[in-house]
Every structure is written in C-alpha cells, then in structure tokens.
Scaffold this motif. Structure first.
Motif, short mmCIF file in Angstrom:
data_model
loop_
_atom_site.label_atom_id
_atom_site.label_comp_id
_atom_site.label_asym_id
_atom_site.label_seq_id
_atom_site.Cartn_x
_atom_site.Cartn_y
_atom_site.Cartn_z
N ARG A 155 15.52 56.57 17.11
CA ARG A 155 14.55 57.38 17.86
C ARG A 155 14.30 56.65 19.18
NH1 ARG A 155 9.92 58.11 14.45
NH2 ARG A 155 9.64 55.88 14.65
N MET A 156 14.25 57.42 20.25
CA MET A 156 14.04 56.84 21.56
C MET A 156 12.95 57.62 22.30
SD MET A 156 17.38 57.00 20.51
CE MET A 156 18.33 58.18 21.44
N ASP A 157 12.24 56.91 23.18
CA ASP A 157 11.22 57.52 24.03
C ASP A 157 11.35 56.97 25.43
OD1 ASP A 157 9.35 59.30 22.51
OD2 ASP A 157 9.18 57.51 21.26
N ALA A 158 11.02 57.80 26.41
CA ALA A 158 10.99 57.37 27.81
C ALA A 158 9.61 57.72 28.37
CB ALA A 158 12.08 58.08 28.62
N ARG A 159 9.02 56.73 29.00
CA ARG A 159 7.70 56.91 29.62
C ARG A 159 7.74 56.31 31.02
NH1 ARG A 159 3.80 58.23 25.79
NH2 ARG A 159 4.50 57.95 23.65
N ILE A 205 10.43 53.48 31.55
CA ILE A 205 10.66 52.51 30.48
C ILE A 205 11.12 53.29 29.24
CG2 ILE A 205 9.68 50.67 29.06
CD1 ILE A 205 9.61 50.15 32.13
N ALA A 206 12.28 52.93 28.74
CA ALA A 206 12.83 53.58 27.54
C ALA A 206 12.80 52.59 26.38
CB ALA A 206 14.26 54.05 27.80
N THR A 207 12.32 53.06 25.24
CA THR A 207 12.30 52.23 24.04
C THR A 207 13.15 52.90 22.98
OG1 THR A 207 10.27 53.30 23.28
CG2 THR A 207 10.03 51.22 24.48
N GLY A 208 13.81 52.09 22.19
CA GLY A 208 14.65 52.59 21.10
C GLY A 208 14.32 51.86 19.82
N GLU A 209 14.39 52.61 18.73
CA GLU A 209 14.09 52.04 17.41
C GLU A 209 15.10 52.55 16.40
OE1 GLU A 209 10.49 52.20 14.11
OE2 GLU A 209 10.42 53.53 15.83
N ARG A 243 3.11 58.26 31.45
CA ARG A 243 3.45 59.65 31.14
C ARG A 243 4.68 59.71 30.25
NH1 ARG A 243 3.81 60.46 36.23
NH2 ARG A 243 5.68 61.68 36.11
N HIS A 244 4.62 60.50 29.21
CA HIS A 244 5.72 60.63 28.24
C HIS A 244 6.76 61.60 28.83
CE1 HIS A 244 6.75 61.02 23.68
NE2 HIS A 244 7.75 60.54 24.38
N VAL A 245 7.89 61.08 29.26
CA VAL A 245 8.92 61.84 29.96
C VAL A 245 9.85 62.56 28.99
CG1 VAL A 245 10.88 61.66 31.54
CG2 VAL A 245 8.81 60.32 31.96
N ALA A 246 10.28 61.85 27.93
CA ALA A 246 11.26 62.44 27.01
C ALA A 246 11.26 61.69 25.68
CB ALA A 246 12.66 62.39 27.62
N SER A 247 11.67 62.41 24.65
CA SER A 247 11.90 61.83 23.32
C SER A 247 13.30 62.25 22.88
CB SER A 247 10.89 62.35 22.29
OG SER A 247 9.64 61.77 22.49
N ALA A 248 13.95 61.39 22.12
CA ALA A 248 15.31 61.70 21.68
C ALA A 248 15.56 61.15 20.29
CB ALA A 248 16.33 61.10 22.66
N LEU A 249 16.52 61.76 19.63
CA LEU A 249 17.04 61.28 18.35
C LEU A 249 18.55 61.18 18.49
CD1 LEU A 249 15.06 63.51 15.84
CD2 LEU A 249 14.72 61.07 16.25
N ALA A 250 19.14 60.17 17.88
CA ALA A 250 20.59 60.02 17.97
C ALA A 250 21.14 59.46 16.67
CB ALA A 250 20.96 59.09 19.12
N THR A 251 22.41 59.78 16.46
CA THR A 251 23.19 59.22 15.36
C THR A 251 24.39 58.52 15.97
OG1 THR A 251 22.51 61.00 13.88
CG2 THR A 251 24.47 59.74 13.24
N TYR A 252 24.62 57.29 15.54
CA TYR A 252 25.74 56.49 16.02
C TYR A 252 26.65 56.18 14.84
CZ TYR A 252 22.63 55.97 19.99
OH TYR A 252 21.80 56.23 21.05
N THR A 253 27.95 56.29 15.08
CA THR A 253 28.95 56.01 14.05
C THR A 253 29.49 54.61 14.24
OG1 THR A 253 29.60 58.34 13.99
CG2 THR A 253 31.16 56.76 13.07
N LEU A 254 29.55 53.86 13.15
CA LEU A 254 30.08 52.51 13.15
C LEU A 254 31.60 52.57 13.18
CD1 LEU A 254 28.87 49.58 12.78
CD2 LEU A 254 29.52 49.83 10.39
N LEU A 255 32.22 51.84 14.10
CA LEU A 255 33.68 51.76 14.17
C LEU A 255 34.16 50.50 13.45
CD1 LEU A 255 34.36 52.75 17.89
CD2 LEU A 255 34.44 54.20 15.85
#
Length: 144
Positions: free
Chosen positions: A117-121, A101-105, A126-138
């Motif tokens: 910020r995203m997390d996958a469990r 299950i991946a959640t994004g905020e 069990r906490h599988v992974a954490s991520a940060l991302a930047t998205y550019t608006l087109l």
C-alpha cells in the motif's frame, strides 16, 4: 570484518540500487527512509513534471508510488528482483510547486507475490493519492 549488520548492508545495497536507477535522471526522487517492509521517497517540485493545468502530472505521481512500493517490498525480498504485476492508484488532490512525500508499506509477503500500500502527500499534508500494488518475485537476485 565489518561491524555492520547484514540488514544494514542489505539496505545500503538497496540505496545504491536506487541511486543507479536510470529513470531517476527523468523523475528526480530522494530515497529518504528504508525499514523492514517500509520505504519513503520524496519528489522535489519541478515544472517539467507539470501537466497543462500547472499541477504535477498523475503519471509522475504514479511513478513515485510504484517506486516506493517496490522498495518497501524489496526490503523483504532477500535480494531477489520484483516486478510490478498489478498497480492501482486513486488520485485525491492535486499537487504543484511543493514536495510530494510517498510512503510504501508491505502488506503481505507470499512465496511469489508481495502486496503493498502506498500514499502520496504534499509536504503540507494534503493527501494526493493512494495506491495498491502487487509485485512478482523473480528467480534471480540483483547485484549489490
């Protein structure tokens, strides 16, 4: 005249966009939840996603994390396309033979950049992974 709110109609268009995404034919995901600035995706177990050690390949987990971050941000993009500008993932545990299950905020919405910020469990927690991302608006909108 429709009785649905503009927000409900917009979220329905995001769900249709998700369902028409060609990459889902390779990495099957389910869009479980959309809320302003939030999203949740589920990856079902599939042996085709495994690496040589029998665990889900990190690239598959990263794909799901990027997707859930994108959708969390898209809930606030007012229909404008976003593209991933930067993405960082930390792998914490392995996952195999269970739902992930991946959640994004959405952390911050700027005029051109969105940060998430995203997390996958695993479904077992069990906490599988954490991520940060930047998205550019087109400067173009997607079609509902």
């Amino acid at each position: 005249m429709t009785s649905e709110s503009p927000n409900a109609l917009y979220f329905a268009s995001l769900r249709r966009l998700f369902e028409r995404t060609p990459a889902l034919s390779f990495v099957k995901q389910t869009l479980e939840e959309l809320a302003p600035g939030q999203a949740r995706l589920a990856l079902e177990p599939d042996d085709r996603y495994n690496n040589g050690a029998g665990c889900i390949h990190g690239g598959i987990i990263a794909t799901v994390l990027d997707g859930v971050g994108w959708f969390a941000c898209a809930t606030r993009s007012e229909g404008y396309w976003l593209v991933t500008a930067e993405f960082k993932v930390n792998f914490l545990e392995v996952a195999s033979h269970e739902r992930v299950i991946a959640t994004g905020e959405l952390l911050k919405k700027g005029s051109e950049l969105f940060h998430a910020r995203m997390d996958a469990r695993t479904e077992g927690g069990r906490h599988v992974a954490s991520a940060l991302a930047t998205y550019t608006l087109l400067p173009r909108k997607f079609r509902p």
